[in-house]
Design a protein around this motif. Structure first.
Motif, PDB file in Angstrom:
ATOM      1  N   TYR A 196       0.863  -1.186   0.000  1.00 58.18           N
ATOM      2  CA  TYR A 196       0.000   0.000   0.000  1.00 58.18           C
ATOM      3  C   TYR A 196       0.899   1.235   0.000  1.00 58.18           C
ATOM      4  CZ  TYR A 196      -3.189   3.605   1.700  1.00 58.18           C
ATOM      5  OH  TYR A 196      -3.917   4.761   1.850  1.00 58.18           O
ATOM      6  N   GLY A 206      -0.321   4.592  -0.224  1.00 64.64           N
ATOM      7  CA  GLY A 206      -1.006   5.832   0.112  1.00 64.64           C
ATOM      8  C   GLY A 206      -1.959   6.314  -0.957  1.00 64.64           C
ATOM      9  N   GLN A 207      -2.501   7.510  -0.732  1.00 66.67           N
ATOM     10  CA  GLN A 207      -3.506   8.085  -1.618  1.00 66.67           C
ATOM     11  C   GLN A 207      -3.017   9.347  -2.320  1.00 66.67           C
ATOM     12  OE1 GLN A 207      -6.604   6.441  -2.039  1.00 66.67           O
ATOM     13  NE2 GLN A 207      -5.324   4.946  -0.961  1.00 66.67           N
ATOM     14  N   GLY A 208      -1.818   9.805  -1.991  1.00 64.77           N
ATOM     15  CA  GLY A 208      -1.296  11.035  -2.592  1.00 64.77           C
ATOM     16  C   GLY A 208       0.016  10.803  -3.286  1.00 64.77           C
ATOM     17  N   PHE A 216       3.954   9.218   0.381  1.00 66.91           N
ATOM     18  CA  PHE A 216       3.413   8.425   1.480  1.00 66.91           C
ATOM     19  C   PHE A 216       4.566   7.976   2.357  1.00 66.91           C
ATOM     20  CE2 PHE A 216       2.030   4.190   3.113  1.00 66.91           C
ATOM     21  CZ  PHE A 216       0.978   4.639   3.907  1.00 66.91           C
ATOM     22  N   HIS A 231      -4.392   6.150   8.439  1.00 67.44           N
ATOM     23  CA  HIS A 231      -5.165   5.508   7.377  1.00 67.44           C
ATOM     24  C   HIS A 231      -5.727   4.183   7.879  1.00 67.44           C
ATOM     25  CE1 HIS A 231      -3.226   7.758   3.753  1.00 67.44           C
ATOM     26  NE2 HIS A 231      -3.200   8.509   4.851  1.00 67.44           N
ATOM     27  N   PHE A 244      -8.004   0.767   0.586  1.00 61.61           N
ATOM     28  CA  PHE A 244      -8.144   1.965   1.422  1.00 61.61           C
ATOM     29  C   PHE A 244      -9.612   2.152   1.803  1.00 61.61           C
ATOM     30  CE2 PHE A 244      -9.115   6.555   1.594  1.00 61.61           C
ATOM     31  CZ  PHE A 244      -8.329   6.913   2.684  1.00 61.61           C
ATOM     32  N   SER A 297     -10.586   4.573   4.762  1.00 60.69           N
ATOM     33  CA  SER A 297     -10.792   5.974   5.150  1.00 60.69           C
ATOM     34  C   SER A 297      -9.587   6.492   5.912  1.00 60.69           C
ATOM     35  CB  SER A 297     -12.044   6.107   6.030  1.00 60.69           C
ATOM     36  OG  SER A 297     -11.856   5.439   7.272  1.00 60.69           O
TER      37      SER A 297
END
Length: 617
Positions: free
Chosen positions: A536, A538-540, A543, A567, A575, A577
């Motif tokens: 994983y 991250g979302q950006g 991370f 996270h 992911f 939330s």
């Protein structure tokens, strides 16, 4: 042990409990449990029907229908959480012992005293080794004797025999079945090997036959050649004698002519003829066949033979019960705890909001870079300067250890299921254990590898260690609880390095090993065999993960230090939330852990305050 066997064991235990609870003769209203009377002859059908209708134990207080996940050992009835709290507050019951339902004390079966028919046997005389009632204990023959609570003895004996029954179901039967399977596989293997040997023997024989035919053919052809040579020689000799005979006949004719003449002068004038000698020839020496010098043993040597190797037969490996319970299966206690968590899990779900429960400052540390909670609920906190402090849930310091004076931002300590603490020492390249009596012992040497993070498995007690080594990369090593190296994970299926700096490590409920790797900028997850499952990132755009933990659902929670957030991922890395962010007052999250009550502990790098949250409802 198979799932079916576990269910059968649980059903038997549950039915015994139902029978005891429904066949009591207590007059005390507070001890009446909310179970319908079940006929012992139809107990199997009735229990199955009741189990199908209700999915959890019902609280035994009045008409309360909530989940009775707790148990009062004094009243012998299940309690929900609310009724448990009220039970503890009531003056009449505040001293009662309340435990999780799976840890309950089994109630003593009713047995009437023969000497005092109005009383039940509830005491045990140590000197006489016999059960008796309270009135019997006042009689002259028991004067001065020591007595024990018969219910305590019964509960201990029940637990003992239940443990033996569990050993049969969880160890002896499965292990024996495994041995039978092993024998069956050996039989298949022996059959396969013998078929292969027979095929090889036939091939060898055919090969030898081919060679014999080839040599025989060559020898026969050679005899034909030899015969031609002899025949040619003998034919030449025959021609020689034919020519000589012709010569003799010619000479004979001449002599006969001279002998038959009447002219004497001619006879006397003729020269004397000398007859040529008979030509000499050689008699051929016929060839002799020399038979081969061989016997059956020679043929056996040529073809080979089948022998059983002269080696000692190896005994079939029987997994020791201790190793079976620590490595391959849950221990009895772990199995109970796992079942309890499963029962609790059914009543929980993700909350729509995160609620702060409490917070407290930890004395003796400058920040909270890693947190471990032990089975008693006490907390171990370490800061970036290597100080390690144990506190109670009110923040009172219980122990303090100065590990080093280097900057350490890693998960270098972990609480075990036995109540001990394990921590790593990067400088000494060793792993230490702190027992409940505060004794510190070294039990693992890591050699040239520096151990950054450590985690004690809640499944089987194994020790998982994240390590680094100059020019050798990084790896995760699994040790047994006694310190024996079991497994190393360093690369994925494409031989790519999985880790760079595994600063934090945790094991999920399915056995996955989840590692927070700051330099890799990823949460790297492998299964219990060390095979890479997912990473994983991250979302950006950036991370940077640090502290990591998992919960009763298998969720993965991880701190991210760029956005200063926590996270929430599902078990497969999806992911879900961001459950904590600066909007909730979190400024620099660094460490996470979850206790048995599903409380989330969050430590930060800019303060020594630990904050506790509820995110499950």
């Amino acid at each position: 042990m198979t799932k079916t066997t576990e269910q059968a064991h649980d059903n038997i235990s549950h039915k015994l409990d139902l029978f005891r609870l429904t066949n009591r003769h207590d007059n005390d209203e507070c001890c009446t449990a909310p179970y319908t009377h079940i006929n012992i002859d139809n107990m199997s059908e009735a229990s199955d029907e009741q189990a199908a209708m209700q999915h959890y134990l019902v609280c035994g207080i009045g008409d309360c229908q909530k989940n009775g996940q707790f148990y009062c050992n004094a009243c012998h009835r299940p309690l929900c959480k609310q009724c448990r709290d009220e039970h503890k507050k009531s003056p009449n019951t505040k001293n009662h012992e309340i435990v999780l339902y799976r840890h309950r004390k089994h109630q003593l079966p009713v047995e009437i005293c023969q000497d005092h028919p109005t009383r039940n046997k509830d005491m045990f005389c140590r000197e006489c080794s016999m059960p008796l009632c309270s009135k019997c204990s006042t009689m002259r023959e028991h004067k001065g004797h020591e007595f024990d609570d018969l219910e305590d003895i019964y509960a201990d004996k029940y637990a003992l025999w239940q443990g033996e029954f569990s050993k049969i179901q969880k160890y002896f039967l499965p292990t024996t079945q495994d041995l039978k399977t092993d024998i069956k596989e050996d039989a298949k293997q022996i059959k396969k090997i013998m078929e292969s040997i027979r095929t090889s023997m036939k091939a060898e024989a055919e090969s030898l036959k081919t060679l014999v035919d080839e040599v025989t053919s060559e020898n026969i052809e050679h005899t034909h050649t030899m015969e031609k040579t002899f025949r040619k020689m003998l034919k030449s000799q025959k021609t020689t004698y034919d020519d000589y005979i012709e010569y003799l006949w010619k000479m004979s004719d001449e002599f006969q002519e001279y002998l038959s003449t009447t002219n004497q002068k001619l006879l006397f004038k003729s020269k004397t003829f000398k007859i040529q000698t008979i030509p000499e020839t050689t008699k051929p020496v016929p060839p002799v066949f020399t038979a081969g010098q061989f016997n059956k043993n020679d043929i056996t040597k040529l073809l080979g033979r089948v022998n059983v190797p002269n080696t000692k037969q190896e005994k079939r490996k029987i997994q020791p019960m201790e190793a079976e319970s620590t490595r391959m299966k849950y221990t009895e206690k772990q199995s109970e705890q796992s079942k309890e968590k499963s029962d609790v899990k059914q009543t929980l779900s993700l909350s729509s909001s995160v609620t702060k429960v409490r917070e407290y400052s930890v004395p003796g540390v400058c920040n909270a870079c890693h947190a471990s909670v032990d089975k008693s609920g006490r907390l171990w906190i370490s800061d970036s300067m290597g100080k390690l402090v144990q506190t109670d849930l009110r923040g009172n310091q219980l122990q303090k250890i100065q590990k080093s004076y280097q900057i350490i931002i890693a998960g270098f300590h972990t609480a075990t299921q036995d109540g001990d603490l394990i921590y790593t020492d990067i400088q000494k390249k060793a792993i230490y254990r702190i027992t409940s009596d505060q004794k510190i012992t070294e039990f693992i040497k890591t050699g040239d590898w520096r151990s950054l993070s450590v985690h004690s498995s809640h499944i089987n007690g194994d020790i998982l260690v994240g390590m680094v080594k100059d020019r050798a990369g990084a790896k995760v090593t699994r040790y047994s609880k006694t310190g024996k190296e079991i497994q190393n994970t360093q690369r994925d299926n494409q031989r790519q390095e999985l880790y760079s700096h595994p600063f934090y490590i945790i094991e999920n409920i399915n056995g996955d090993i989840c590692t927070s790797d700051l330099n890799k900028q990823a949460v790297v997850v492998v299964n219990k065999l060390g095979r890479h499952r997912f990473s994983y990132r991250g979302q950006g755009s950036e991370f940077r993960p640090l502290g990591i933990c998992t919960d009763v659902f298998g969720h993965i929670l991880v701190c991210e230090i760029v956005s200063n957030t926590v996270h929430l991922l599902d078990q497969d890395g999806g992911f879900l939330s961001v459950i904590l962010s600066p909007q909730q007052g979190i400024t620099s999250p660094r460490s996470l852990c979850v206790d048995d009550e599903n409380n989330l502990y969050v430590g930060q790098s800019d303060t020594n305050t630990v904050t506790v949250y509820k995110y499950l409802q």
